[in-house]
Design a protein around this motif. Sequence first.
Motif, PDB file in Angstrom:
ATOM      1  N   GLN A 268     -90.505  31.244  -9.711  1.00  0.00           N
ATOM      2  CA  GLN A 268     -91.287  30.059 -10.270  1.00  0.00           C
ATOM      3  C   GLN A 268     -90.821  28.909  -9.310  1.00  0.00           C
ATOM      4  O   GLN A 268     -89.585  28.161  -9.309  1.00  0.00           O
ATOM      5  CB  GLN A 268     -91.001  29.674 -11.662  1.00  0.00           C
ATOM      6  N   GLY A 269     -91.733  28.202  -9.105  1.00  0.00           N
ATOM      7  CA  GLY A 269     -91.386  26.728  -8.230  1.00  0.00           C
ATOM      8  C   GLY A 269     -91.072  27.055  -6.708  1.00  0.00           C
ATOM      9  O   GLY A 269     -90.826  26.191  -5.985  1.00  0.00           O
ATOM     10  N   GLU A 270     -91.135  28.450  -6.102  1.00  0.00           N
ATOM     11  CA  GLU A 270     -90.621  28.688  -5.052  1.00  0.00           C
ATOM     12  C   GLU A 270     -91.989  29.051  -3.988  1.00  0.00           C
ATOM     13  O   GLU A 270     -92.463  29.892  -4.642  1.00  0.00           O
ATOM     14  CB  GLU A 270     -89.652  29.861  -4.926  1.00  0.00           C
ATOM     15  N   PRO A 271     -92.069  28.353  -2.880  1.00  0.00           N
ATOM     16  CA  PRO A 271     -93.305  28.570  -2.158  1.00  0.00           C
ATOM     17  C   PRO A 271     -92.968  29.733  -1.336  1.00  0.00           C
ATOM     18  O   PRO A 271     -93.957  30.209  -0.635  1.00  0.00           O
ATOM     19  CB  PRO A 271     -93.491  27.299  -1.318  1.00  0.00           C
ATOM     20  N   ARG A 272     -91.588  30.169  -1.335  1.00  0.00           N
ATOM     21  CA  ARG A 272     -91.487  31.439  -0.255  1.00  0.00           C
ATOM     22  C   ARG A 272     -91.474  32.929  -1.164  1.00  0.00           C
ATOM     23  O   ARG A 272     -90.998  32.590  -2.170  1.00  0.00           O
ATOM     24  CB  ARG A 272     -90.318  31.127   0.380  1.00  0.00           C
ATOM     25  N   GLN A 273     -91.547  33.990  -0.559  1.00  0.00           N
ATOM     26  CA  GLN A 273     -90.996  35.169  -1.358  1.00  0.00           C
ATOM     27  C   GLN A 273     -89.683  35.212  -1.340  1.00  0.00           C
ATOM     28  O   GLN A 273     -88.782  34.489  -0.795  1.00  0.00           O
ATOM     29  CB  GLN A 273     -91.513  36.342  -0.364  1.00  0.00           C
ATOM     30  N   PHE A 274     -89.182  35.924  -2.483  1.00  0.00           N
ATOM     31  CA  PHE A 274     -87.654  35.980  -2.627  1.00  0.00           C
ATOM     32  C   PHE A 274     -87.319  37.454  -2.652  1.00  0.00           C
ATOM     33  O   PHE A 274     -87.793  38.299  -3.090  1.00  0.00           O
ATOM     34  CB  PHE A 274     -87.144  35.604  -3.933  1.00  0.00           C
ATOM     35  N   HIS A 275     -86.450  37.751  -1.588  1.00  0.00           N
ATOM     36  CA  HIS A 275     -86.133  39.333  -1.231  1.00  0.00           C
ATOM     37  C   HIS A 275     -84.731  39.484  -1.856  1.00  0.00           C
ATOM     38  O   HIS A 275     -83.740  38.739  -1.769  1.00  0.00           O
ATOM     39  CB  HIS A 275     -85.943  39.548   0.241  1.00  0.00           C
ATOM     40  N   CYS A 276     -84.787  40.645  -2.647  1.00  0.00           N
ATOM     41  CA  CYS A 276     -83.596  41.062  -3.346  1.00  0.00           C
ATOM     42  C   CYS A 276     -83.242  42.555  -3.003  1.00  0.00           C
ATOM     43  O   CYS A 276     -84.192  43.335  -2.983  1.00  0.00           O
ATOM     44  CB  CYS A 276     -83.699  40.939  -4.933  1.00  0.00           C
ATOM     45  N   HIS A 277     -82.023  42.630  -2.563  1.00  0.00           N
ATOM     46  CA  HIS A 277     -81.450  44.074  -2.216  1.00  0.00           C
ATOM     47  C   HIS A 277     -80.295  44.228  -3.109  1.00  0.00           C
ATOM     48  O   HIS A 277     -79.181  43.363  -3.304  1.00  0.00           O
ATOM     49  CB  HIS A 277     -81.209  44.196  -0.695  1.00  0.00           C
ATOM     50  N   SER A 278     -79.875  45.472  -3.377  1.00  0.00           N
ATOM     51  CA  SER A 278     -78.375  45.888  -3.765  1.00  0.00           C
ATOM     52  C   SER A 278     -78.275  47.460  -3.221  1.00  0.00           C
ATOM     53  O   SER A 278     -78.960  48.376  -3.214  1.00  0.00           O
ATOM     54  CB  SER A 278     -78.395  45.640  -5.321  1.00  0.00           C
ATOM     55  N   VAL A 279     -77.057  47.731  -3.089  1.00  0.00           N
ATOM     56  CA  VAL A 279     -76.490  49.014  -2.802  1.00  0.00           C
ATOM     57  C   VAL A 279     -75.298  49.180  -3.750  1.00  0.00           C
ATOM     58  O   VAL A 279     -74.340  48.543  -3.699  1.00  0.00           O
ATOM     59  CB  VAL A 279     -75.885  49.022  -1.364  1.00  0.00           C
ATOM     60  N   HIS A 280     -75.428  49.934  -4.764  1.00  0.00           N
ATOM     61  CA  HIS A 280     -74.658  50.259  -5.789  1.00  0.00           C
ATOM     62  C   HIS A 280     -74.244  48.693  -6.229  1.00  0.00           C
ATOM     63  O   HIS A 280     -75.215  47.989  -6.787  1.00  0.00           O
ATOM     64  CB  HIS A 280     -73.061  51.108  -5.438  1.00  0.00           C
ATOM     65  N   LEU A 282     -73.166  46.028  -4.623  1.00  0.00           N
ATOM     66  CA  LEU A 282     -73.362  44.923  -3.885  1.00  0.00           C
ATOM     67  C   LEU A 282     -74.737  44.412  -3.832  1.00  0.00           C
ATOM     68  O   LEU A 282     -75.641  45.070  -3.645  1.00  0.00           O
ATOM     69  CB  LEU A 282     -72.790  45.426  -2.213  1.00  0.00           C
ATOM     70  N   LEU A 283     -74.726  43.153  -4.216  1.00  0.00           N
ATOM     71  CA  LEU A 283     -75.987  42.531  -4.344  1.00  0.00           C
ATOM     72  C   LEU A 283     -76.351  41.338  -3.307  1.00  0.00           C
ATOM     73  O   LEU A 283     -75.310  40.799  -2.984  1.00  0.00           O
ATOM     74  CB  LEU A 283     -76.251  41.901  -5.698  1.00  0.00           C
ATOM     75  N   ASP A 284     -77.615  41.204  -2.762  1.00  0.00           N
ATOM     76  CA  ASP A 284     -77.714  40.356  -1.817  1.00  0.00           C
ATOM     77  C   ASP A 284     -79.334  39.710  -2.149  1.00  0.00           C
ATOM     78  O   ASP A 284     -80.111  40.673  -2.315  1.00  0.00           O
ATOM     79  CB  ASP A 284     -77.652  40.947  -0.306  1.00  0.00           C
ATOM     80  N   ALA A 285     -79.390  38.474  -1.849  1.00  0.00           N
ATOM     81  CA  ALA A 285     -80.733  38.112  -2.264  1.00  0.00           C
ATOM     82  C   ALA A 285     -80.894  36.721  -1.361  1.00  0.00           C
ATOM     83  O   ALA A 285     -79.996  35.743  -1.395  1.00  0.00           O
ATOM     84  CB  ALA A 285     -81.000  37.735  -3.856  1.00  0.00           C
ATOM     85  N   ARG A 286     -82.226  36.718  -0.883  1.00  0.00           N
ATOM     86  CA  ARG A 286     -82.548  35.436   0.091  1.00  0.00           C
ATOM     87  C   ARG A 286     -83.704  35.279   0.038  1.00  0.00           C
ATOM     88  O   ARG A 286     -84.735  36.122  -0.153  1.00  0.00           O
ATOM     89  CB  ARG A 286     -81.917  35.837   1.134  1.00  0.00           C
ATOM     90  N   PRO A 287     -84.184  33.916   0.423  1.00  0.00           N
ATOM     91  CA  PRO A 287     -85.556  33.624   0.403  1.00  0.00           C
ATOM     92  C   PRO A 287     -86.284  34.507   1.888  1.00  0.00           C
ATOM     93  O   PRO A 287     -85.537  34.616   2.787  1.00  0.00           O
ATOM     94  CB  PRO A 287     -85.814  32.193   0.861  1.00  0.00           C
ATOM     95  N   GLY A 288     -87.675  34.789   1.624  1.00  0.00           N
ATOM     96  CA  GLY A 288     -88.169  35.342   2.756  1.00  0.00           C
ATOM     97  C   GLY A 288     -89.358  34.353   3.517  1.00  0.00           C
ATOM     98  O   GLY A 288     -89.386  33.189   3.274  1.00  0.00           O
ATOM     99  N   ARG A 289     -90.500  34.943   3.771  1.00  0.00           N
ATOM    100  CA  ARG A 289     -91.450  34.168   4.439  1.00  0.00           C
ATOM    101  C   ARG A 289     -92.318  33.522   3.348  1.00  0.00           C
ATOM    102  O   ARG A 289     -92.129  33.810   2.184  1.00  0.00           O
ATOM    103  CB  ARG A 289     -92.381  34.831   5.122  1.00  0.00           C
ATOM    104  N   ARG A 290     -92.972  32.186   3.564  1.00  0.00           N
ATOM    105  CA  ARG A 290     -93.762  31.576   2.676  1.00  0.00           C
ATOM    106  C   ARG A 290     -95.062  32.534   2.258  1.00  0.00           C
ATOM    107  O   ARG A 290     -95.722  33.398   2.857  1.00  0.00           O
ATOM    108  CB  ARG A 290     -94.435  30.514   3.356  1.00  0.00           C
ATOM    109  N   TRP A 291     -95.433  32.341   0.765  1.00  0.00           N
ATOM    110  CA  TRP A 291     -96.670  33.081   0.410  1.00  0.00           C
ATOM    111  C   TRP A 291     -97.807  32.747   1.249  1.00  0.00           C
ATOM    112  O   TRP A 291     -97.969  31.454   1.435  1.00  0.00           O
ATOM    113  CB  TRP A 291     -96.722  32.994  -0.996  1.00  0.00           C
ATOM    114  N   ARG A 292     -98.517  33.497   1.610  1.00  0.00           N
ATOM    115  CA  ARG A 292    -100.097  33.183   1.933  1.00  0.00           C
ATOM    116  C   ARG A 292    -101.061  32.845   1.072  1.00  0.00           C
ATOM    117  O   ARG A 292    -100.834  33.101   0.010  1.00  0.00           O
ATOM    118  CB  ARG A 292    -100.622  34.322   3.054  1.00  0.00           C
ATOM    119  N   ASP A 293    -101.861  31.771   1.312  1.00  0.00           N
ATOM    120  CA  ASP A 293    -102.847  31.298   0.277  1.00  0.00           C
ATOM    121  C   ASP A 293    -103.914  32.327  -0.210  1.00  0.00           C
ATOM    122  O   ASP A 293    -104.372  32.552  -1.262  1.00  0.00           O
ATOM    123  CB  ASP A 293    -103.771  30.335   0.941  1.00  0.00           C
ATOM    124  N   ASP A 294    -103.855  33.394   0.606  1.00  0.00           N
ATOM    125  CA  ASP A 294    -105.096  34.497   0.300  1.00  0.00           C
ATOM    126  C   ASP A 294    -104.336  35.782  -0.361  1.00  0.00           C
ATOM    127  O   ASP A 294    -105.078  36.754  -0.442  1.00  0.00           O
ATOM    128  CB  ASP A 294    -105.701  34.992   1.598  1.00  0.00           C
TER     129      ASP A 294
END
Length: 324
Positions: A268-280, A282-294
Amino acid sequence: MTLNKIPVTIVTGFLGAGKTTLVNHVLSQCADAYIGIIVNEFGEVGIDGELIVADEQPLIEITNGCICCTVRKDLTAAVDKLIARAGRPIDRLIIETSGLADPAPVLQSFLADAELLERVELESVVAVADAHHVAQQISSNLVREQLAFSDVIVLNKTEMADADDLARLERDLRALNPAALCIRTEHGQVSVAEILGTKRFSLPHVLSIEPGLLDDEGHDHEHDDSIGSCSVEIDGALDPQLFNRWINQLVQHDGEQLMRTKGVLNLQGEPRQFHCHSVHMLLDARPGRRWRDDEARCSRMVFIGRGFAPDALRAGFLSCLAKC
């Protein structure tokens, strides 16, 4: 006139080793090349295809299974489709296999399929190993085969291991595969010259490991049936605080069973995708590219592991939906 064959690089490695990160880093160094990409996903919902920054490069995902089990049909069809879709000649092809894929049947397709051999040539097999977890994983036959069949071993996430542990790991990897080039790296940052452009694949080396690889009856391959996947896809924005609390509690409580999680999220409120990964755990999360209008702003997650409760995962993910 003999047509130039398309060189193929296969990227393998166990769950969470950093294959997609490596592919992205390689692609970032190849702006002038037209590279076809095939990604194999273990699960019903494709995530890795969205995590790869392919820009204008042609990309195809093979989902809901293991590329090594349907390789003759699905892989050959994917190569055909990719070449047809590209619209112009492809300079090279990168195939990222599922973390649960046995490399032998994948290699068999490129070595024994006469139709495929007319168009492509196997250049190298690159295995990515997680320096933090591979010492525990190497007892698995699947992980050993992924490493043994490779021409290049990328020892990734070295920032998470001390010097003595890394030296021991490299000795173990060289004992398993003395012919492979071994590269240490952090965050999959490898020079493209070490990965692409050099013919490293050796058929005699592969046949010394698997003498029957080229036999018509194929490679004897069995899955670990205790490993399963759960995929969740929902519309609507997620509450960032609710999701952050839920995913952190999940990996702390169930990280041993959840071998791998990955997601593309609409916060909510974020114009970019958010990428979330974990291995067991160990957690990593960070913003990705902007969502396209279509495009539809949905959230998708894939969970891979043993002994988890799919219904509880889905309910927990749904509980993170924003209230308004």
